[in-house]
Write a protein that holds these residues in place. Structure first.
Motif, PDB file in Angstrom:
ATOM      1  N   LEU A   7      18.591   9.899   7.523  1.00  0.00           N
ATOM      2  CA  LEU A   7      18.023  11.159   6.882  1.00  0.00           C
ATOM      3  C   LEU A   7      17.464  10.492   5.643  1.00  0.00           C
ATOM      4  O   LEU A   7      16.792  10.187   5.325  1.00  0.00           O
ATOM      5  CB  LEU A   7      18.147  12.544   7.229  1.00  0.00           C
ATOM      6  CG  LEU A   7      16.752  13.328   6.959  1.00  0.00           C
ATOM      7  CD1 LEU A   7      15.368  12.834   7.405  1.00  0.00           C
ATOM      8  CD2 LEU A   7      16.929  15.051   6.340  1.00  0.00           C
ATOM      9  N   TYR A   8      18.829  10.496   5.046  1.00  0.00           N
ATOM     10  CA  TYR A   8      18.906   9.962   2.993  1.00  0.00           C
ATOM     11  C   TYR A   8      19.895   9.176   3.095  1.00  0.00           C
ATOM     12  O   TYR A   8      19.472   8.373   1.733  1.00  0.00           O
ATOM     13  CB  TYR A   8      19.675  11.244   2.491  1.00  0.00           C
ATOM     14  CG  TYR A   8      19.396  12.529   2.132  1.00  0.00           C
ATOM     15  CD1 TYR A   8      17.915  13.095   2.454  1.00  0.00           C
ATOM     16  CD2 TYR A   8      19.665  13.474   3.790  1.00  0.00           C
ATOM     17  CE1 TYR A   8      17.437  13.993   2.215  1.00  0.00           C
ATOM     18  CE2 TYR A   8      19.566  14.147   4.090  1.00  0.00           C
ATOM     19  CZ  TYR A   8      18.375  14.728   3.188  1.00  0.00           C
ATOM     20  OH  TYR A   8      18.084  15.978   3.349  1.00  0.00           O
ATOM     21  N   LEU A 192       8.639   8.916   0.260  1.00  0.00           N
ATOM     22  CA  LEU A 192       9.621   9.143   1.430  1.00  0.00           C
ATOM     23  C   LEU A 192       9.916   7.519   2.428  1.00  0.00           C
ATOM     24  O   LEU A 192       9.381   6.594   1.856  1.00  0.00           O
ATOM     25  CB  LEU A 192       9.202  10.029   2.646  1.00  0.00           C
ATOM     26  CG  LEU A 192       8.239  11.248   1.887  1.00  0.00           C
ATOM     27  CD1 LEU A 192       8.223  12.013   3.563  1.00  0.00           C
ATOM     28  CD2 LEU A 192       9.811  12.235   1.710  1.00  0.00           C
ATOM     29  N   TYR A 195      11.708   6.378   7.491  1.00  0.00           N
ATOM     30  CA  TYR A 195      13.128   7.102   8.518  1.00  0.00           C
ATOM     31  C   TYR A 195      12.017   8.700   8.138  1.00  0.00           C
ATOM     32  O   TYR A 195      11.804   9.197   9.294  1.00  0.00           O
ATOM     33  CB  TYR A 195      14.227   6.840   8.638  1.00  0.00           C
ATOM     34  CG  TYR A 195      14.673   7.915   9.535  1.00  0.00           C
ATOM     35  CD1 TYR A 195      14.642   7.158  11.208  1.00  0.00           C
ATOM     36  CD2 TYR A 195      15.535   8.948   8.753  1.00  0.00           C
ATOM     37  CE1 TYR A 195      15.362   8.274  12.039  1.00  0.00           C
ATOM     38  CE2 TYR A 195      16.635   9.534  10.534  1.00  0.00           C
ATOM     39  CZ  TYR A 195      16.036   9.520  11.390  1.00  0.00           C
ATOM     40  OH  TYR A 195      16.830   9.723  12.360  1.00  0.00           O
ATOM     41  N   GLN A 196      12.133   8.595   7.320  1.00  0.00           N
ATOM     42  CA  GLN A 196      12.431  10.253   6.716  1.00  0.00           C
ATOM     43  C   GLN A 196       9.874  10.378   6.806  1.00  0.00           C
ATOM     44  O   GLN A 196      10.350  11.566   7.623  1.00  0.00           O
ATOM     45  CB  GLN A 196      12.052  10.915   5.432  1.00  0.00           C
ATOM     46  CG  GLN A 196      13.442  11.100   5.165  1.00  0.00           C
ATOM     47  CD  GLN A 196      13.627  10.799   3.717  1.00  0.00           C
ATOM     48  OE1 GLN A 196      12.686  10.340   2.156  1.00  0.00           O
ATOM     49  NE2 GLN A 196      14.785  11.451   2.781  1.00  0.00           N
ATOM     50  N   GLU A 199      10.231  10.862  11.181  1.00  0.00           N
ATOM     51  CA  GLU A 199      10.653  12.463  11.897  1.00  0.00           C
ATOM     52  C   GLU A 199      10.171  12.915  11.362  1.00  0.00           C
ATOM     53  O   GLU A 199       9.592  14.368  11.574  1.00  0.00           O
ATOM     54  CB  GLU A 199      12.377  12.410  11.285  1.00  0.00           C
ATOM     55  CG  GLU A 199      13.349  11.087  11.659  1.00  0.00           C
ATOM     56  CD  GLU A 199      13.390  11.490  12.986  1.00  0.00           C
ATOM     57  OE1 GLU A 199      13.792  13.311  13.460  1.00  0.00           O
ATOM     58  OE2 GLU A 199      13.633  10.741  13.823  1.00  0.00           O
ATOM     59  N   SER A 200       9.000  13.044  10.128  1.00  0.00           N
ATOM     60  CA  SER A 200       8.202  14.741  10.141  1.00  0.00           C
ATOM     61  C   SER A 200       7.248  14.230  11.388  1.00  0.00           C
ATOM     62  O   SER A 200       6.795  15.161  11.472  1.00  0.00           O
ATOM     63  CB  SER A 200       7.502  14.982   8.906  1.00  0.00           C
ATOM     64  OG  SER A 200       9.349  14.246   7.583  1.00  0.00           O
TER      65      SER A 200
END
Length: 203
Positions: A7-8, A192, A195-196, A199-200
């Motif tokens: 995520l990060y 973003l 991946y972020q 996922e959203s």
């Protein structure tokens, strides 16, 4: 790969020599066709490319995904792969035989870096996780089914041949920015990681 915490992360280390970059949405939008063509080469299953394989005289049911990657790897050398592999120079890699076990690998002799079957599997697994790609494991039940699948795939390819390549990301970005629960505007979305964003979209 379901336990990966991406995520990060800006990148994911495959090993000491190879890392996968997790680019921003904006970086991909600016290079979209090239980026997704590289992802396709690295994650494709033989059934995904049954028509080109058949045209090359290769039975798509008799080849595995690693052998497919080795066949297609030469094409990666002509592309800018920095959004996927960072500063790893794929032009240095040649198909070689691992002297320890006799297996076919991609080898960078100058930097002593090997991409073998297990390494490719990790690379493909991380990229599938980032982009929510599923392995296409379908197999035809018999020769007739195989020929039918090939015929259908050829027809689909023929229909799409003259169709203008459309952005995968733009419609998703527009839909998300106009969704009430989504907190980013167009410029914020560019920042973003892919991946972020993916996922959203999935949520």
């Amino acid at each position: 790969m379901s336990t990966l915490n991406l995520l990060y992360k800006k990148q994911y280390e495959i090993n000491d020599s190879i890392k996968i970059v997790i680019p921003s949405v904006g970086e991909i939008i600016d290079n979209e066709d090239s980026y997704y063509s590289i992802i396709t080469v690295l994650t494709a299953m033989p059934i995904d490319l049954m028509v080109p394989l058949d045209d090359a005289g290769i039975d798509y049911t008799e080849i595995n995904e690693y052998d497919l990657f080795l066949i297609m790897s030469a094409g990666l050398k002509a592309q800018d792969t920095s959004l996927v592999f960072g500063d790893l120079d794929l032009t240095k890699f040649e198909i070689s035989v691992n002297q320890k076990n006799g297996k076919i690998v991609l080898y960078d002799a100058e930097d002593d870096i090997v991409i073998d079957r297990a390494t490719h599997a990790r690379i493909a697994g991380v990229l599938r996780k980032i982009h929510h790609l599923e392995k296409n494991r379908r197999k035809p039940a018999n020769k007739e089914a195989k020929e039918y699948m090939l015929k259908r795939a050829r027809e689909k390819m023929r229909r799409n041949r003259n169709r203008k390549q459309e952005s995968q990301l733009e419609p998703l970005i527009i839909a998300m920015v106009n969704a009430e629960q989504y907190k980013y505007d167009f410029e914020g979305t560019r920042e973003l990681s892919i991946y972020q964003f993916n996922e959203s979209v999935r949520q």
